[in-house]
Design an enzyme around this catalytic site. Sequence first.
Site, short mmCIF file in Angstrom:
data_model
loop_
_atom_site.label_atom_id
_atom_site.label_comp_id
_atom_site.label_asym_id
_atom_site.label_seq_id
_atom_site.Cartn_x
_atom_site.Cartn_y
_atom_site.Cartn_z
N HIS A 44 35.06 122.90 55.51
CA HIS A 44 35.37 121.70 54.73
C HIS A 44 36.39 120.84 55.46
CE1 HIS A 44 35.23 119.46 50.95
NE2 HIS A 44 36.49 119.15 51.22
N ASP A 101 37.76 118.33 38.57
CA ASP A 101 38.01 117.57 39.81
C ASP A 101 37.32 116.23 39.79
OD1 ASP A 101 38.92 117.14 42.52
OD2 ASP A 101 36.81 117.27 43.01
N ARG A 105 42.43 109.40 40.09
CA ARG A 105 43.36 109.24 41.22
C ARG A 105 42.95 108.08 42.11
NH1 ARG A 105 42.48 114.44 44.09
NH2 ARG A 105 43.96 113.66 45.61
N SER A 133 42.23 119.78 44.37
CA SER A 133 40.91 119.15 44.35
C SER A 133 39.97 119.88 45.31
CB SER A 133 41.07 117.68 44.74
OG SER A 133 39.85 117.10 45.11
N LYS A 161 37.26 123.17 44.08
CA LYS A 161 35.79 123.11 44.29
C LYS A 161 35.32 124.26 45.18
CE LYS A 161 35.91 118.89 46.01
NZ LYS A 161 36.53 117.61 45.82
N1 URA Z 1 38.76 115.52 49.44
C1 URA Z 1 38.68 115.98 48.17
O1 URA Z 1 37.69 116.56 47.75
N2 URA Z 1 39.75 115.79 47.38
C2 URA Z 1 40.86 115.17 47.78
O2 URA Z 1 41.78 115.05 47.01
C3 URA Z 1 40.93 114.67 49.11
C4 URA Z 1 39.84 114.88 49.92
#
Ligand code: URA
Length: 433
Positions: free
Chosen positions: A82, A161, A168, A183, A187
Site C-alpha cells: 500500500h 473510513d 476530512r 484510515s 482498511k
Molecule cells: N490514503 C488513505 O487511504 N487515507 C489517508 O488518510 C491518506 C492516504
Amino acid sequence: MRMYDIIQKKRDGGVLSEAEIQWVIDGYVRGEIPDYQMAALNMAIYFRGMNLEETTALTFAVRDSGECLDFSDINGLRVDKHSTGGVGDKTSLVVTPIVASLGVKVAKMSGRGLGHTGGTIDKLEAIPGFRTDLPIDEFKKIVNKIGIAIVGQSAELAPADKLLYALRDVTATVDSLPLIVSSIMGKKLAADDDCIVLDVKTGSGSFMKTPEKSRELASWMVEIGKRAGKRMRALITDMGRPLGFAIGNTVEVVEAIETLQGKGPKDLTELCIALSAHILNLAEKGEYAECERMAKEAIENGSALQKFAEMVSAQGGDGEWILHPEKFPKATYSYTVCAKESGYIVGVDTESYGVASLILGAGRNTKEDVIDPTAGIYLKAKTGDYVNAGDPIAELYSEKQTGFAQAEERLLAATRISATAPKAEPLILDIVE
Ligand code: URA
C-alpha cells in the site's frame, strides 16, 4: 458519554480512552453523531495529535466498523502493498504481478485517486472491460486460481473510513498523522492478508512533506500492523518528483506494462524491484538479495507481464492489450509544454503536477466527476535534466482543449530551473521494520 465533552477534552490536549474512541466511531457510523461534531473532533486531533495508544484504538475502531474479510480459504501466504499516495505512482500495477508470478498470493483491495494523488482502481479501469467490483467469492476464486486479483474497497469494509475520509477531504484535515494511520491501517487490517509492505511517500507530492514526519507515520503504521498480528515493513520513498514519466490513467497503465517488459523508467523500475523484493523477503521466499534477483528475473523472463495479462483476462479485460499496449486509445488532443528558460531542472512541486493532471481530466474535483482515462501528462524532462529554452518538458493529453492553458501554467510555475545542476537524491530514503 457526550460528544461535546470528548471534543472539549481533545481540544484542551487530553488523551482519549479506548472506550471514548470506540463510542465516537460507532456513533458516527450509525449516523448519531453529526458531521459538524465529527469535523470539530478531527480538527482538534489535527492540532493536538494522538498518542500511539489512542491511534491504535482509532485504527481498530475503524477496522471493526464493518465487515472483516476472511481469506483463510485462499491457499498460501497472502501479501499486500500500500502506498500513502503519490503522483505517477503506478507501482502496484508492476509489483503485484511480479510477486504473484513468484508464488505469493495477492488479494488486494485498492483505492481511487484522492486529492492530487492517483489511485490504482482508476488506473485499472482504464483497461476496457476490467471489473474492479467483483463479488468476494469470485475475487477469492481468481486469487486461488491465478494467484492475483485487485478490486476496489467494498462498501462493507471499514465504512467509518469512507465517511471520515470524505469529511476530512473538505475540512482540511487530511494531512494529520493519526488520521492517516487509522484510515490506511483500518482498511488494511479489515482485509485478511499476512504480510503488508507500505510505501510511505515523502516530499512535495505526498501528504507528509518531510522525511521525519514520513518516518513517524511509517513506524506507527508498522507498529499497529504488528499489534494486529501482521508481518510489516515500510519503505520511505521520495515523492519530491513524480515517479516515472507518465501521470494519468491510460498513460500510467502503458508505462507499467513497459516496466514489466523491462523497458520502464529507471526510478520506477528501481522502486518496483525493491518493493517486490521486500514483499518476497517478508513472505520468506529468501534473503533480500535473492528476492531482488528473483524479482528482476520475473521481468526479464516475461512471467510477471504474463501474470498481469492473466489477471486482466480473469477480471473481464482483454489480456492481449497488456501484451500489445499499442492497442490502448490515445487522447483526441495533445499539447506540448516548453521550457521558458535554459538550465537544469533543480526541483518540482510534485503536488502541482498532480493537480495539472486533474485539470486535464485524469482525476476528480467532485465525487461525481467522471474520469477521462486518456487524460494525463507525459514528462519529457525531469529533475536533474538540462533543458534549453523552447525544449519540450511535458506532453499534455485530454479529450477537451479547455484545460491545456491552466495545466501549462501550473506545470511551468511548479518547475524550478537554475544554472547549477542539483545534487542527485536517493529514491529510497529508509526502511522501517
Ligand atoms: N490514503 C488513505 O487511504 N487515507 C489517508 O488518510 C491518506 C492516504
